[in-house]
Design a protein around this motif. Structure first.
Motif, PDB file in Angstrom:
ATOM      1  N   VAL A  11       0.846  -1.182   0.000  1.00 20.51           N
ATOM      2  CA  VAL A  11       0.000   0.000   0.000  1.00 20.51           C
ATOM      3  C   VAL A  11       0.888   1.241   0.000  1.00 20.51           C
ATOM      4  O   VAL A  11       2.014   1.205   0.508  1.00 20.51           O
ATOM      5  CB  VAL A  11      -0.949  -0.018   1.232  1.00 20.51           C
ATOM      6  CG1 VAL A  11      -0.168   0.046   2.529  1.00 20.51           C
ATOM      7  CG2 VAL A  11      -1.992   1.078   1.146  1.00 20.51           C
ATOM      8  N   GLN A  12       0.386   2.311  -0.573  1.00 19.01           N
ATOM      9  CA  GLN A  12       1.132   3.565  -0.567  1.00 19.01           C
ATOM     10  C   GLN A  12       0.999   4.258   0.787  1.00 19.01           C
ATOM     11  O   GLN A  12       0.008   4.066   1.509  1.00 19.01           O
ATOM     12  CB  GLN A  12       0.627   4.489  -1.676  1.00 19.01           C
ATOM     13  CG  GLN A  12       1.016   4.031  -3.076  1.00 19.01           C
ATOM     14  CD  GLN A  12       0.661   5.062  -4.125  1.00 19.01           C
ATOM     15  OE1 GLN A  12      -0.254   5.851  -3.941  1.00 19.01           O
ATOM     16  NE2 GLN A  12       1.389   5.052  -5.227  1.00 19.01           N
ATOM     17  N   ALA A  13       1.971   5.074   1.105  1.00 17.17           N
ATOM     18  CA  ALA A  13       1.920   5.858   2.335  1.00 17.17           C
ATOM     19  C   ALA A  13       0.625   6.659   2.377  1.00 17.17           C
ATOM     20  O   ALA A  13       0.197   7.227   1.368  1.00 17.17           O
ATOM     21  CB  ALA A  13       3.121   6.787   2.428  1.00 17.17           C
ATOM     22  N   GLY A  14       0.009   6.674   3.545  1.00 18.54           N
ATOM     23  CA  GLY A  14      -1.268   7.337   3.712  1.00 18.54           C
ATOM     24  C   GLY A  14      -2.461   6.432   3.498  1.00 18.54           C
ATOM     25  O   GLY A  14      -3.592   6.816   3.814  1.00 18.54           O
ATOM     26  N   GLY A  15      -2.218   5.244   2.976  1.00 20.74           N
ATOM     27  CA  GLY A  15      -3.292   4.307   2.711  1.00 20.74           C
ATOM     28  C   GLY A  15      -3.694   3.506   3.936  1.00 20.74           C
ATOM     29  O   GLY A  15      -3.194   3.728   5.047  1.00 20.74           O
ATOM     30  N   SER A  16      -4.603   2.559   3.706  1.00 14.18           N
ATOM     31  CA  SER A  16      -5.149   1.752   4.796  1.00 14.18           C
ATOM     32  C   SER A  16      -5.136   0.274   4.439  1.00 14.18           C
ATOM     33  O   SER A  16      -5.200  -0.095   3.264  1.00 14.18           O
ATOM     34  CB  SER A  16      -6.603   2.164   5.094  1.00 14.18           C
ATOM     35  OG  SER A  16      -6.685   3.507   5.516  1.00 14.18           O
TER      36      SER A  16
END
Length: 122
Positions: A11-16
């Motif tokens: 997942v990308q940074a800031g994701g969940s």
């Protein structure tokens, strides 16, 4: 009790992401449950824990306000909802069951799942 963790991924940074840990057996409600993680080259560390009743949750300072632990005794499952993920959250995440009161120390947990990889890209 046997534990099976799932839900990891990239997942990308800031994701969940939401991790799940399914337990076998009929006595799931008698266990305190915890999540731990281990990053490459580092020791395993406490992430979150929940009491047998589900009435109290405990978090590492590094994840407080971003992660939420919960349990569904009808489904024999404990969850870890992870929001606002950061690259330093990258690790293998393990669920664990304790027959005693909830603890932050991994040595108190008798049963462990196999781990699920979480990778957060920047």
């Amino acid at each position: 009790v046997q534990l099976q963790a799932s839900g990891g991924g990239l997942v990308q940074a800031g994701g969940s992401l939401r991790l799940s840990c399914a337990a076998s057996g009929r006595t799931f409600s008698t266990y305190s449950m915890g999540w731990f993680r281990q990053a490459p080259g580092k020791e395993r560390e406490f992430v979150a824990a929940i009491t047998r009743s589900g009435g109290a949750q405990y978090y590492a300072d590094s994840v407080k306000g971003r992660f939420t632990i919960s349990r569904d005794d009808a489904r024999n499952t404990v969850y870890l909802q992870m929001n606002s993920l950061k690259p330093n959250d990258t690790a293998v995440y393990y669920c664990a069951a304790s027959e005693g009161v909830v603890r932050r120390t991994d040595s108190f947990y008798r049963f462990w799942g196999q781990g699920t990889q979480v990778t957060v890209s920047s």
